[in-house]
Design an enzyme around this catalytic site. Sequence first.
Site, mmCIF file in Angstrom:
data_model
loop_
_atom_site.group_PDB
_atom_site.id
_atom_site.type_symbol
_atom_site.label_atom_id
_atom_site.label_comp_id
_atom_site.label_asym_id
_atom_site.label_seq_id
_atom_site.Cartn_x
_atom_site.Cartn_y
_atom_site.Cartn_z
ATOM 1 N N THR A 139 0.861 -1.185 0.000
ATOM 2 C CA THR A 139 0.000 0.000 0.000
ATOM 3 C C THR A 139 0.894 1.231 0.000
ATOM 4 O OG1 THR A 139 -1.423 1.459 1.296
ATOM 5 C CG2 THR A 139 -0.345 -0.267 2.522
ATOM 6 N N ILE A 140 0.531 2.199 -0.810
ATOM 7 C CA ILE A 140 1.312 3.445 -0.789
ATOM 8 C C ILE A 140 1.105 4.168 0.539
ATOM 9 C CG2 ILE A 140 1.206 3.748 -3.300
ATOM 10 C CD1 ILE A 140 -0.746 6.161 -2.629
ATOM 11 N N ASP A 141 -0.020 3.878 1.216
ATOM 12 C CA ASP A 141 -0.334 4.601 2.456
ATOM 13 C C ASP A 141 0.552 4.179 3.625
ATOM 14 O OD1 ASP A 141 -2.320 5.872 1.095
ATOM 15 O OD2 ASP A 141 -3.958 4.701 1.923
ATOM 16 N N ARG A 176 1.928 33.341 -1.813
ATOM 17 C CA ARG A 176 0.685 32.601 -1.603
ATOM 18 C C ARG A 176 0.824 31.532 -0.523
ATOM 19 N NH1 ARG A 176 -0.930 31.961 -7.979
ATOM 20 N NH2 ARG A 176 -2.223 33.825 -8.050
ATOM 21 N N GLY A 184 -4.057 9.176 1.981
ATOM 22 C CA GLY A 184 -3.895 8.790 3.381
ATOM 23 C C GLY A 184 -5.269 8.773 4.011
ATOM 24 N N ARG A 185 -5.910 7.638 3.860
ATOM 25 C CA ARG A 185 -7.301 7.473 4.270
ATOM 26 C C ARG A 185 -7.460 7.517 5.792
ATOM 27 N NH1 ARG A 185 -10.892 5.812 0.827
ATOM 28 N NH2 ARG A 185 -12.843 5.488 1.904
HETATM 29 O O1 F6P Z 1 -3.931 2.951 -2.037
HETATM 30 C C1 F6P Z 1 -4.601 3.524 -0.954
HETATM 31 C C2 F6P Z 1 -5.366 4.687 -1.436
HETATM 32 O O2 F6P Z 1 -4.475 5.380 -2.177
HETATM 33 C C3 F6P Z 1 -6.036 5.596 -0.415
HETATM 34 O O3 F6P Z 1 -5.220 6.548 0.177
HETATM 35 C C4 F6P Z 1 -7.139 6.213 -1.219
HETATM 36 O O4 F6P Z 1 -8.180 6.679 -0.422
HETATM 37 C C5 F6P Z 1 -7.557 5.078 -2.062
HETATM 38 O O5 F6P Z 1 -6.413 4.284 -2.270
HETATM 39 C C6 F6P Z 1 -8.178 5.451 -3.354
HETATM 40 O O6 F6P Z 1 -8.310 4.320 -4.136
HETATM 41 P P1 F6P Z 1 -9.266 4.192 -5.403
HETATM 42 O O7 F6P Z 1 -9.460 5.522 -6.001
HETATM 43 O O8 F6P Z 1 -8.530 3.252 -6.299
HETATM 44 O O9 F6P Z 1 -10.525 3.605 -4.902
#
Ligand code: F6P
Length: 359
Positions: A139-141, A176, A184-185
Amino acid sequence: MKRIGILTGGGDAPGLNAVIRAVVLTAINRYGWEVIGIRQGFDGLLSGLPTVKLDELAVRDLLLRGGTILGAVNRGNPFMRKLTKPDGTSEMVDVADEVLRRMDDLKLDALIAAGGDGTMAAALRLVEMGARIVGVPKTIDNDLANTDVTFGFDTALVTATEALDKLQTTAESHDRVMVLEVMGRNAGWIALTTGVAGGADAILIPEIPFSVEVVCNKIKELFANGQHYALVVVAEGAHPISGEQQYLIKGDAIYEARLGGVGYLVGNALQDCTGAEVRVSVLGHVQRGGQPTPRDRWLASRFGVASVQFVAESKWGYMVALHGTKIAAAPMKDVIDIKRVDPQGEMVQTARSLGIVFG
Ligand code: F6P
């Protein structure tokens, strides 16, 4: 000789192709096994998509390619699949048995599932039903528990920092305030590290509910001291102390709600309270795409090799992990919780020592 399958589940991340390559080369060179690719995660097993034969030639150019050649979906939960009935209504059904059947049909001795918390949760339940699955975290997160880091994170960090660096030069020219919204959910790893690496003045993350006044006062103070621009990094999942996360699209049983909008919420409030000109940039999926960094290629290769070793050792229900500098085996049941930034921890304190506010 064994025949193993590999699939990539959830959202993609730079480095998945490097994992596929490492799995194939290790299986062939070290064990003399055959590898087949399952397309579109667990969904591909269910819908009977044709599999992909993966040999040395097929993975030849994969190291530096972003995304995943196998495709990925983030609605592939076999325990909750949407079934549309002839009358147009729909219901959620558990089709996990079908996954096991299909694995048998394909004569798979084992399956390697590369994915995030959703993929690991599904894989664990399948293992409990008798499937032979090992996991590879992605996961990138960087929010998967029980591994210090996931591949994809470093690439996202480089992309987001480059973006912040670019915003800095134009912010400086125009006096600005620039707000950068990053992914980052539930965890603010990308925002925190990007903010520190790119010299932000404020970082807003899901773990620390924010007050815009604090950011506003910080910017006013900077301006009073002669700084004539400011940089703010906001994780998409950040929310005000007395407010909710911002959504673009509501979720349902299949699709997670799509986050977005907090950058504009913060930007508008800062414009009102500081009187400065504010611009907002939403980085979005740019940070999930592109070539993996060398660090991510290295980590993904280590994870891929280790996952084949796990198959050789019958470590079903375990996920490859990085603990410190060493590869480790993390039980899937321990990786389902999200790994969050510790609001009191050293990393946040480091940022605070640099004068960065968290709202
Ligand atoms: O990979 C994780 C993530 O990048 C979250 O941070 C993000 O909310 C989500 O994926 C978005 O994923 P998708 O647009 O593919 O549903």
